[in-house]
Structures are given as C-alpha cells and as structure tokens.
Design a protein around this motif. Structure first.
Motif, PDB file in Angstrom:
ATOM      1  N   SER A 202       7.106  64.633  51.998  1.00 41.91           N
ATOM      2  CA  SER A 202       8.498  64.562  51.545  1.00 41.91           C
ATOM      3  C   SER A 202       8.683  65.075  50.121  1.00 41.91           C
ATOM      4  CB  SER A 202       9.000  63.113  51.639  1.00 41.91           C
ATOM      5  OG  SER A 202       8.254  62.266  50.781  1.00 41.91           O
ATOM      6  N   TYR A 203       7.602  65.538  49.484  1.00 38.71           N
ATOM      7  CA  TYR A 203       7.680  66.020  48.109  1.00 38.71           C
ATOM      8  C   TYR A 203       7.795  67.543  48.092  1.00 38.71           C
ATOM      9  CZ  TYR A 203       6.094  61.347  46.739  1.00 38.71           C
ATOM     10  OH  TYR A 203       5.979  59.999  46.557  1.00 38.71           O
ATOM     11  N   PRO A 204       8.401  68.108  47.047  1.00 36.55           N
ATOM     12  CA  PRO A 204       8.519  69.576  46.977  1.00 36.55           C
ATOM     13  C   PRO A 204       7.174  70.288  46.914  1.00 36.55           C
ATOM     14  CG  PRO A 204      10.012  68.516  45.415  1.00 36.55           C
ATOM     15  CD  PRO A 204       9.108  67.442  45.942  1.00 36.55           C
ATOM     16  N   ALA A 205       6.195  69.696  46.225  1.00 38.50           N
ATOM     17  CA  ALA A 205       4.848  70.269  46.119  1.00 38.50           C
ATOM     18  C   ALA A 205       3.904  69.479  47.003  1.00 38.50           C
ATOM     19  CB  ALA A 205       4.371  70.253  44.672  1.00 38.50           C
ATOM     20  N   ARG A 206       3.094  70.186  47.803  1.00 34.36           N
ATOM     21  CA  ARG A 206       2.274  69.495  48.801  1.00 34.36           C
ATOM     22  C   ARG A 206       0.824  69.962  48.812  1.00 34.36           C
ATOM     23  NH1 ARG A 206       7.414  70.129  50.695  1.00 34.36           N
ATOM     24  NH2 ARG A 206       6.991  72.293  51.264  1.00 34.36           N
TER      25      ARG A 206
END
Length: 411
Positions: free
Chosen positions: A44-48
C-alpha cells in the motif's frame, strides 16, 4: 609527524553478502540484491523495493540475553564488529582496555524496535513497553553495545549526519588515533526497513516508486527518479600504523585524507560546496587529482543532485578523466552504512587492482563522467576517493591510499 591511520580489518553486512568474500564476489559479478520488500507488507506504500539482508539469524551470532534489548541494526552491527576484529586478527580482550575505541554513525537509530514498543504502548498500555526502549532506539546504541560486548573503554561516540555520517565517523576515529589511541573500530550499520522507518524515508521525497528492480535506482541516468533504500553497512578496524606494524597486521590501506562541507541554503544563490569537500580531501592527503585512480560516487539518483556531483567531479578531475563507480546500485542506499561499505570496497579494489561496476544505469551524455558499467575494469589503484552526501546539504569526501607491503613490515 602525524601518525598514519591504517585499515587492518573489514566487516561487512550487505544485501549482497554477509561475509567479505561473498560481498566482494557478488559486487564484481554485478549481482544486485534489490527486490520487493519482505520485512513488512509494503503493497500500500508508493515505494515497494529495498535492498534487504537475507540469511541473517541473530541467534547464530549473539547470546540470547542480547536479543530482547537490541534492534535489528544493532544485531547486524554486533555481528559485523565480530567479523571485523576477526579479519584484523585481533581479540580486543588481549589489548589494554583504554587502547581501543568505537565510533559509529547512525542515520535513524533503532526504528523497528521503537515502532514495536510504540505499538505495545498504543494497543496494550505503558506497562507493556520494554525498559530497553530507553536506549535500543538511540543513535549511539551501536557504539555502546559494541563497546560493552568487547570491553572497549577507549574513545567512543556516534556521528549523525545522514549518509555523510559514515565517512564523518571514520574521520573522527582517525582524529582519535592521531591523539594516541591505538585502535578504533568505526563505520556504520543501518536498518530501517519497517513501516515507521519507511514513512519517514518517504517524506524526504527521494525514494524511487518504480517496481522494476533493474530500473528503480539509476544514478547518472536520464531515467533517474530516486533511490532504493537498503540495510547494512561496514565496520573498519582502524589502527595506528606503528601499532599495526608492531603486531604484523595485514593492511588494506590508509585513511589518507578527509574533508567535509555544508551547502548554503538553496535560496541563497550560492553554489553547492561538494567540489570544495573533494578538493579538501585531496589536499589533506597530499595528492593531486591525477593521483586518484577511481571515485566511488554518492550516486543520489535525483537528477539535480546527480548533476551537482557530476559537475564537481568534472571540475576537479576534468571531464570523463577519472573512472567513477557506484556499486551501491546493487544494494540500495544504506544511509550511514553506505560510505563505509564503499570504503571497504575501495580497499578491496586497491588490493585486487579492479574497479567494481555500476549496474543497471545507462550513463547519460549530460554528465561528463567515465562511469564504470557492465563489468569490472582492471586498474592499478594507488588512491581512491569516496564521496558521501547527507540530507540538508552535508558533503564528505575521503581518500584511501594503498600501503606498500614493505611499509607495513616491522623493521
């Protein structure tokens, strides 16, 4: 005459390897370790993506009593310190306790430990918060725990200056050795791959949000959009040259020069000061630009920051006049641990006569750099420059010099 500071032991903790041999083999082979975050659900985070260390089992390296009181970064740091001392052929218990110090850097402290205790506070109440929270999160905890584990009572401290901190800590260790301390273990190990740490890193606006591991972290590339974070770093055993010579130590190199600067405010109209840091490190080491055989770049992968670094290198050395590399493209940026890992790689590069490659980057013609890509490049290296920059305009540069075997021998 100022005493020389020699590197006599290396310990690494990297996504590409937990032993020196494993790390160096992966680095020369160009094997990257950046991949999807597994330490928590980052969907769910922009950076994965992250450079995670796998295969580290703290119970295999540390006594059980230490586990409840330590964050992941401290567990990694303690194991790395053990390997560094072993590589140096040193048992600190055999040395006078005030002769050995420890100086580390930290970017964020024990974030994962702190997050877990805050979760306990919010969900259960204060009586469920560990008493170890009082220090396990703290920036200086790695220095403290290494000191306690090995009985080190020499100069001990911590430096907090983001990614520049790794070089700043080593420079502080060199100062202490010049003042008479026989040996200091120095460098940094960072690990903040947890939700709380992730959100903190995202606020800086410098994380790549791409999901393709091979196109996510691309310094000096026209497609650069930010960096991928990682965990790990390196600890170096630094030693007074006379002390090292007397005990017949194997020597990787000398910490020959260092300088640090701080950039002016961005709205001041004044130029960044990275060039001055590089020139200061060269002057401190007594070498000319032509003497530097390779540059290990900071490699921010932010177009403006890449431009500033490329211009500083070109102004000091000339356009495309010195080989430049960024092996951190295989591990991600390890924050305060990144530059000490580059120092370790620089020592191994001088030992083996080879410059490790930068992976994935397609060098942009906009930068006047001779970027080593694709495969290692053979080179007879006498001096290597390492650059590191911290958030807020902190710049550090360090020169590592090869030591002739005859100089290391006890005469």
């Amino acid at each position: 005459m100022t005493t020389a500071t020699w590197v006599t032991g290396l310990g690494v903790a990297a996504p590409t390897g937990l032993s020196l041999a494993e790390y160096w083999a992966a680095t020369l082979a160009g094997r990257g370790a950046i991949g999807p975050v597994t330490r928590f659900d980052a969907s769910s985070y922009p950076a994965r993506l992250a450079g995670e260390i796998t295969g580290f089992v703290a119970e295999d390296h540390l006594p059980s009593r230490l586990l409840p009181q330590t964050d992941r970064m401290t567990r990694l740091a303690l194991a790395t310190a053990d390997r560094a001392f072993a590589d140096a052929g040193v048992n600190p218990a055999d040395l006078p306790e005030f002769d050995v110090g420890v100086i580390t850097a930290s970017h964020s402290g024990g974030f994962e430990f702190g997050q877990n205790e805050l979760r306990a506070l919010w969900s259960k109440g204060g009586q469920y918060v560990s008493a170890y929270q009082s220090f396990a999160w703290f920036y200086a905890v790695n220095s403290g725990q290494i000191s306690i584990r090995h009985g080190l009572r020499g100069p001990s401290s911590v430096v907090v200056s983001d990614q520049a901190g790794g070089l700043d800590a080593v420079a502080q260790a060199r100062r202490q050795i010049r003042k008479g301390t026989a040996m200091v273990i120095s460098g940094a190990v960072d690990a903040s791959i947890c939700p709380w740490g992730w959100v903190a890193q995202l606020t800086g606006g410098r994380l790549s949000t791409r999901d393709d591991a091979e196109r996510a972290y691309l310094p000096f590339d026209d497609d650069a959009t930010g960096h991928v974070p990682g965990e790990g770093g390196a600890l170096l055993v630094l030693e007074d040259a006379g002390h090292a010579r007397a005990r017949g130590a194997r020597v990787y190199g000398e910490i020959a020069g260092y300088a640090a600067t701080t950039d002016p405010r961005r709205d001041s109209g004044r130029e960044p000061t990275l060039q001055a840091a590089i020139e200061g490190a060269l002057a401190d080491s007594g070498v000319e630009p032509a003497d530097i055989g390779a540059v290990f770049a900071d490699a921010a992968a932010i177009p403006e920051l890449d431009r500033v670094e490329a211009e500083a290198i070109a102004k000091v050395f000339g356009p495309s006049a010195v080989p430049v590399t960024a092996p951190k493209t295989m591990t991600g940026r390890l924050y305060s641990g990144a530059a000490p890992l580059d120092l370790a790689a620089a020592c191994l590069a001088m030992r083996d006569g080879v410059i490790p490659p930068t992976v994935n980057t397609r060098p942009s013609p906009a930068y006047d750099l001779d970027l080593v890509t694709g495969a290692p490049r053979a080179a007879a290296l006498r001096h290597v420059l390492v650059i590191a920059r911290g958030h807020g305009g902190l710049n550090s540069a360090m020169v590592v010099r090869a030591v002739d075997p005859s100089a290391a021998a006890d005469h």
